[in-house]
Design an enzyme around this catalytic site. Sequence first.
Site, short mmCIF file in Angstrom:
data_model
loop_
_atom_site.label_atom_id
_atom_site.label_comp_id
_atom_site.label_asym_id
_atom_site.label_seq_id
_atom_site.Cartn_x
_atom_site.Cartn_y
_atom_site.Cartn_z
N ARG A 13 1.73 1.49 -6.02
CA ARG A 13 1.95 0.71 -4.98
C ARG A 13 0.65 -0.14 -4.67
O ARG A 13 0.59 -0.95 -3.91
CB ARG A 13 2.49 1.50 -3.52
CG ARG A 13 3.67 2.26 -3.65
CD ARG A 13 4.15 2.78 -2.57
NE ARG A 13 4.12 1.84 -1.27
CZ ARG A 13 5.23 1.07 -1.19
NH1 ARG A 13 6.17 1.15 -1.99
NH2 ARG A 13 5.27 0.22 -0.17
N TRP A 53 -3.70 -1.78 -1.38
CA TRP A 53 -3.73 -2.91 -2.15
C TRP A 53 -4.09 -4.31 -1.29
O TRP A 53 -3.38 -4.56 -0.30
CB TRP A 53 -2.35 -3.41 -2.84
CG TRP A 53 -2.48 -4.52 -3.61
CD1 TRP A 53 -2.87 -4.46 -4.90
CD2 TRP A 53 -1.76 -5.83 -3.56
NE1 TRP A 53 -2.64 -5.74 -5.61
CE2 TRP A 53 -2.20 -6.47 -4.69
CE3 TRP A 53 -1.49 -6.45 -2.52
CZ2 TRP A 53 -1.86 -7.79 -4.59
CZ3 TRP A 53 -1.12 -7.96 -2.50
CH2 TRP A 53 -1.21 -8.56 -3.89
N GLU A 55 10.89 -13.67 -19.36
CA GLU A 55 10.73 -12.37 -19.11
C GLU A 55 9.61 -11.76 -20.10
O GLU A 55 8.69 -11.09 -19.82
CB GLU A 55 12.13 -11.68 -19.05
CG GLU A 55 11.91 -10.03 -19.06
CD GLU A 55 11.06 -9.83 -17.95
OE1 GLU A 55 11.10 -10.33 -16.65
OE2 GLU A 55 10.65 -8.51 -17.71
N HIS A 65 8.46 -31.75 -25.65
CA HIS A 65 7.85 -32.62 -24.43
C HIS A 65 6.60 -32.25 -23.80
O HIS A 65 6.23 -32.06 -22.71
CB HIS A 65 8.92 -32.41 -23.24
CG HIS A 65 10.31 -33.01 -23.89
ND1 HIS A 65 10.57 -34.25 -24.14
CD2 HIS A 65 11.27 -32.41 -24.44
CE1 HIS A 65 11.97 -34.58 -24.56
NE2 HIS A 65 12.41 -33.08 -24.55
N CYS A 105 1.01 -1.12 -0.12
CA CYS A 105 -0.20 -0.05 -0.13
C CYS A 105 0.87 1.20 0.01
O CYS A 105 2.20 1.16 0.03
CB CYS A 105 -0.82 -0.07 1.20
SG CYS A 105 -1.78 -1.48 1.55
N LYS A 137 3.47 -2.09 -7.67
CA LYS A 137 5.02 -2.18 -8.05
C LYS A 137 5.73 -3.10 -7.01
O LYS A 137 6.86 -3.39 -7.56
CB LYS A 137 5.27 -0.77 -8.15
CG LYS A 137 6.67 -0.45 -8.62
CD LYS A 137 7.01 -0.95 -9.99
CE LYS A 137 8.47 -0.90 -10.37
NZ LYS A 137 8.69 -1.63 -11.51
N GLU A 197 1.51 -9.72 -17.64
CA GLU A 197 1.17 -8.84 -16.56
C GLU A 197 0.83 -7.62 -17.14
O GLU A 197 -0.23 -6.58 -16.65
CB GLU A 197 2.27 -8.59 -15.65
CG GLU A 197 3.60 -7.74 -16.07
CD GLU A 197 4.67 -7.72 -15.34
OE1 GLU A 197 4.26 -7.22 -14.19
OE2 GLU A 197 5.66 -7.79 -15.88
N ASN A 228 0.89 0.10 6.17
CA ASN A 228 1.36 -0.71 4.95
C ASN A 228 1.83 -2.19 5.54
O ASN A 228 2.84 -2.03 6.43
CB ASN A 228 2.39 -0.11 4.09
CG ASN A 228 2.57 -0.81 3.09
OD1 ASN A 228 1.93 -1.89 2.45
ND2 ASN A 228 4.03 -0.71 2.73
N GLY A 229 1.45 -3.28 5.30
CA GLY A 229 2.08 -4.43 5.64
C GLY A 229 0.85 -5.42 6.16
O GLY A 229 -0.18 -5.24 5.96
N LYS A 283 6.15 -10.17 -19.16
CA LYS A 283 5.67 -8.90 -19.40
C LYS A 283 4.17 -8.91 -20.24
O LYS A 283 3.29 -8.01 -19.88
CB LYS A 283 6.72 -8.34 -20.30
CG LYS A 283 8.17 -7.83 -19.84
CD LYS A 283 7.74 -6.81 -18.97
CE LYS A 283 8.06 -6.40 -17.79
NZ LYS A 283 8.45 -7.26 -16.86
#
Length: 601
Positions: free
Chosen positions: A27, A74, A474, A497, A2, A596, A481, A100-101, A478
């Site tokens: 955030r 968040w 990667e 396979h 947050c 983020k 997300e 936050n946490g 990208k």
Amino acid sequence: MCGIVGYTGNRDATPILLSGLARLEYRGYDSSGIALIDKGQLMVRKRQGKVDELRSSLEKSGANGFIGLGHTRWATHGAPSELNAHPHVDNAGRIALIHNGIVENHYEIREFLLGQGYHFNTDTDTEVLAQLVGHYFHDHLAEALQKAVSLVEGAYSIAVVAPEDPSTIVATRDRAPLVIGVGQGEYFVASDVAAFIEYTNKVIHLDDREIAVLTPEGVQTFTPDQRLLHKKIQTIDWDLEKIEKGGFDHFMLKEIYEQPQALENAMLGRINSECDKINEIDGVLPYLKNASRVYITACGTSWHAALIGEYILEQIARVPVEVEYASEFRYRDPIIDKKTVVVAISQSGETADTLAAIRLAKERGATVVGIVNVVGSSIARASDQVIHINAGPEIGVASTKAFTSQVMVLALLARALGLHNRALDARQAGNLAQAIEAIPEMVRAVLATAGQIKEIARDFLYLGRGLNFPVALEGALKLKELSYIHAEGYPAAEMKHGPIALIDKDMPVVCIAPRDNTYDKILSNIQEVKSRGGQIIALTSEGDNEINRLADHIIHVPETVPALYPILAAIPLQLLAYHIAVAKGLDVDQPRNLAKCVTVE
Ligand code: AGP
């Protein structure tokens, strides 16, 4: 996860808090709220949705005050809703708190407080904190906060106000980010400097469990047992312009195009051939040279950089390396002794799993090397040695310039280590230095030719071999997300396979195919895809004609040494994901469900 911000001073707090929240939305942004003290009265306003919802609510029925707290959330405990948004208030309405946490023992504390006669309006862990501070608040707010957090298990950054002490903010943190802004007759507290950089670039970094007391007259900091501290005021050289979008449509696109400069910054003072003069790297070399084991641990995109680091350090410096997700490392009882080196890679420097991995490593006597972007971040301060990637603020939730800068730093570290342990001779090190110095210009060339990729398709497969397998991972991350399209990265040889069953005309396959020792093999993989009707998007070296017959789309990437190719190959994949997300009209800088910085476990 947050964003928190607080202000006390001689100006109207509301616009300052709202602008701070807007800069912290990366955030977390499922709900937001502010608390103000106006003529001794506590006013709290909260809204579900982005900060703009809160802003328009406040514009309709104004709120004043020279002190206040703001929070953008968040959700971790309790669904995103106006009720669960912060700030939270105790039953008596004597304090307002933002957090936050995660309070890991919130259930036990809730039971204790229920037994004391308190009642709860939400199922959030934060309201438990607010009631607990209220429970201990008699006439000293800092003492009440300190007593409350002494019972808390978990990572947190917290700020509290109380109308009975109408110009004071009290704040504390433990393993979650919190920074104090020092203005002229006004003081700020926030999750990061972005929230108040337009007002001051003078900051005080609070360490774990320390308490800060802010009033318009000044800020005091204390140890958990109330001893006065004299902490240094530091100057941040990031200004608002760097944080703003710089004319690009999105922070992410700005950061993709900042990569040449970011890579040049990552190289500053690090191409030297005298091992004792390599900025922030020289101090690390003796530990790595004599290490019993070297682990690299990270999360998400930083973990992809770590995988590339494994190839680079082993190929160039001939040092065995083991890579592990931080979220796995901390639970697998890793073999660590006093000669073990654990390298932790993190853009934000606040990722909870990576922090926890570092703590485990240090408890067992390892030397921890942090490769981070944010100066003064928790991981930077928890590490024994720090190598900053100097990429500048990365606001877009999808990491781009931090990733390529992390790979650059790992290449610089591998070169320095190869020189230090004589795995590289002067000529080899000189050649590698030239290849490294050529990279920013090559990135500019890739950016100039990458063009716009407009097609939209369902599901993607990304294939790469060797060092380019993590690049395939990667590229897939990208796309996932940013555009919410399912994508998978695979070692190209693994396709037969199983994943090859997915191939049909609607399945674009991105193949990373530099002309290296795996080129012929990946050409065969491309043939396999073509014969099943798949669409091929090939990243290949300039002047390569063989692949032209097979691929539906060709993106040329300049040739360089294998260790550096991932930096160049990542750029078109970033742009591919970006343009598909833009074409879908999605929120590129703040994709759904993401934040983020993942400061929860
Ligand atoms: C990458 O695009 C994501 N934003 C995410 O995977 C990120 O890399 C991960 O959360 C690690 O963050 P850090 O580098 O700040 O530790």
